[in-house]
Write a protein that holds these residues in place. Structure first.
Motif, mmCIF file in Angstrom:
data_model
loop_
_atom_site.group_PDB
_atom_site.id
_atom_site.type_symbol
_atom_site.label_atom_id
_atom_site.label_comp_id
_atom_site.label_asym_id
_atom_site.label_seq_id
_atom_site.Cartn_x
_atom_site.Cartn_y
_atom_site.Cartn_z
ATOM 1 N N LEU A 22 33.809 18.178 38.632
ATOM 2 C CA LEU A 22 32.731 18.700 39.482
ATOM 3 C C LEU A 22 31.649 17.659 39.706
ATOM 4 O O LEU A 22 31.080 17.552 40.813
ATOM 5 N N ALA A 23 31.357 16.878 38.644
ATOM 6 C CA ALA A 23 30.351 15.821 38.786
ATOM 7 C C ALA A 23 30.828 14.763 39.775
ATOM 8 O O ALA A 23 30.059 14.273 40.620
ATOM 9 N N GLU A 24 32.101 14.367 39.687
ATOM 10 C CA GLU A 24 32.664 13.397 40.629
ATOM 11 C C GLU A 24 32.659 13.943 42.048
ATOM 12 O O GLU A 24 32.385 13.214 43.015
ATOM 13 N N LEU A 25 32.946 15.237 42.185
ATOM 14 C CA LEU A 25 32.934 15.863 43.509
ATOM 15 C C LEU A 25 31.527 15.835 44.095
ATOM 16 O O LEU A 25 31.334 15.479 45.268
ATOM 17 N N ASP A 26 30.534 16.194 43.280
ATOM 18 C CA ASP A 26 29.147 16.211 43.765
ATOM 19 C C ASP A 26 28.691 14.814 44.151
ATOM 20 O O ASP A 26 28.002 14.629 45.170
ATOM 21 N N ALA A 27 29.077 13.806 43.350
ATOM 22 C CA ALA A 27 28.682 12.429 43.664
ATOM 23 C C ALA A 27 29.332 11.968 44.963
ATOM 24 O O ALA A 27 28.693 11.293 45.805
ATOM 25 N N ARG A 28 30.586 12.308 45.161
ATOM 26 C CA ARG A 28 31.309 11.931 46.380
ATOM 27 C C ARG A 28 30.678 12.588 47.598
ATOM 28 O O ARG A 28 30.493 11.949 48.637
ATOM 29 N N GLN A 29 30.346 13.869 47.445
ATOM 30 C CA GLN A 29 29.746 14.589 48.562
ATOM 31 C C GLN A 29 28.386 14.003 48.907
ATOM 32 O O GLN A 29 28.006 13.912 50.090
ATOM 33 N N ALA A 30 27.645 13.587 47.873
ATOM 34 C CA ALA A 30 26.328 12.995 48.119
ATOM 35 C C ALA A 30 26.450 11.673 48.856
ATOM 36 O O ALA A 30 25.644 11.361 49.763
ATOM 37 N N ASP A 77 25.840 8.621 53.972
ATOM 38 C CA ASP A 77 26.437 7.735 54.973
ATOM 39 C C ASP A 77 26.609 8.424 56.315
ATOM 40 O O ASP A 77 27.147 7.834 57.270
ATOM 41 N N GLY A 78 26.181 9.664 56.396
ATOM 42 C CA GLY A 78 26.286 10.404 57.645
ATOM 43 C C GLY A 78 27.696 10.840 57.983
ATOM 44 O O GLY A 78 28.013 11.120 59.139
ATOM 45 N N ILE A 79 28.529 10.883 56.966
ATOM 46 C CA ILE A 79 29.916 11.309 57.171
ATOM 47 C C ILE A 79 30.037 12.795 56.884
ATOM 48 O O ILE A 79 29.383 13.318 55.964
ATOM 49 N N LYS A 80 30.861 13.449 57.655
ATOM 50 C CA LYS A 80 31.045 14.886 57.465
ATOM 51 C C LYS A 80 31.584 15.158 56.056
ATOM 52 O O LYS A 80 32.530 14.539 55.599
ATOM 53 N N ILE A 81 30.961 16.118 55.403
ATOM 54 C CA ILE A 81 31.322 16.440 54.029
ATOM 55 C C ILE A 81 32.590 17.302 53.993
ATOM 56 O O ILE A 81 32.743 18.227 54.798
ATOM 57 N N ASP A 82 33.501 16.932 53.062
ATOM 58 C CA ASP A 82 34.722 17.735 52.898
ATOM 59 C C ASP A 82 34.352 19.144 52.440
ATOM 60 O O ASP A 82 33.448 19.326 51.605
ATOM 61 N N GLU A 83 35.038 20.120 52.994
ATOM 62 C CA GLU A 83 34.832 21.500 52.569
ATOM 63 C C GLU A 83 35.713 21.787 51.345
ATOM 64 O O GLU A 83 36.913 21.987 51.469
ATOM 65 N N VAL A 84 35.096 21.727 50.199
ATOM 66 C CA VAL A 84 35.806 21.950 48.938
ATOM 67 C C VAL A 84 35.153 23.126 48.211
ATOM 68 O O VAL A 84 33.924 23.151 48.057
#
Length: 303
Positions: free
Chosen positions: A44-52, A57-64
């Motif tokens: 979950l921490a890795e997911l949150d960091a990736r989403q951040a 970077d202005g990239i669309k966030i994956d819907e997870v």
């Protein structure tokens, strides 16, 4: 102990299952569940960091679905899930049948007319002391078997087999069976004639009497066609305590042993043939019929 005897020892099988499922349950409770929790927190921490990073970077966030990801990681393996589910049930059954009450099924007619073939009975496991399961070693003394009790015990010839008979002699008693009547320590028991008993399984009648044993009044059966003498008794331990003749036998019960007889006196393989029951073979006191699938009127207590 042979493989076949292990299969026939339900207490041992239940003990092994309790220990096995218990180990898995405790391992999961104190080790595996914490490992899964740590793995879930890390994911979950890795997911949150990736989403951040993606958001910055202005990239669309994956819907997870975070909850779905967490549940997937925390889910128990199938072998752990089943073991953990079964452990409390198996442990409860093991405790109940080891220390409180154990069910048995009557397999033969040796205890007619008290117990019928097919009677499902309960046995009090603590009446005669608390014993360790599987090895059946007594650790707490309570009561001793009394004359007239209906008792379940390990068959002395083959301890993997359970037998049920009535206690006729306790340690120190002199038991005499003369012309199908009992004398205990020189005192003849009282008998009262009753109407003949019909054995519906074998479709034959037997002489029925009420016998008073140590204040316990119960019914017994005699087959007039059967002889009074004991035919070919075994060479059992303490055999020198017994003598046999054409009219019956006489036995002095040794210390720490009991003399058992079936109520269906001429159709019972009991202490007359294979000898005394040592205290360490005792399972418990039978006291209640909880079911008979062929006759529900049989349900109830008995003497």
């Amino acid at each position: 102990m042979s493989f076949q005897s292990i299969l026939g020892n339900f207490a041992l099988i239940l003990f092994v299952l309790t220990i096995g499922t218990g180990i898995v349950w405790f391992l999961d409770m104190f080790v595996l569940s914490k490992q899964r929790r740590a793995a879930a927190d890390k994911a979950l921490a890795e997911l949150d960091a990736r989403q951040a990073r993606l958001a910055s970077d202005g990239i669309k966030i994956d819907e997870v679905d975070r909850a779905e990801l967490e549940a997937k990681i925390l889910r128990q393996p199938v072998w752990v899930e089943y073991s953990g589910s079964f452990f409390p049930v198996i442990a409860l059954v093991f405790f109940l049948r080891s220390f409180l009450y154990e069910p048995f099924k009557i397999p033969s007619s040796s205890m007619l007319p008290t117990l019928y073939v097919g009677d499902l009975i309960l046995v009090n496991k603590f009446e005669y002391g608390i014993r360790l399961p599987v090895i059946n070693k007594k650790v707490i003394e309570l009561n001793n078997p009394k004359r007239g009790d209906v008792m379940v015990f390990k068959y002395p010839v083959d301890p993997t087999v359970d037998y049920i008979k009535r206690v006729v002699g306790v340690p120190g008693d002199k038991v005499v069976y003369h012309n199908k009547r009992l004398l205990i320590n020189g005192q003849p028991l009282s008998y009262q004639t009753m109407p003949d008993f019909l054995d519906e399984e074998h479709l034959n009648y037997s002489r029925q009497l009420t016998e008073n044993l140590n204040g316990v009044s119960h019914r017994i059966l005699n087959d007039d066609r059967a002889p009074a003498f004991v035919n070919d008794p075994f060479n059992f331990p303490k055999r020198e305590n017994c003598s046999y003749d054409n009219e019956g036998f006489s036995c002095v019960v040794p210390e720490g042993h009991y003399f058992m007889m079936g109520d269906n006196r001429d159709n019972s393989l009991d202490s007359r043939y294979w000898g005394f029951v040592p205290d360490q073979n005792i399972v418990g006191k039978a006291f209640f019929i909880w079911m008979n699938l062929g006759n529900i009127k049989r349900i109830g207590s008995f003497h």
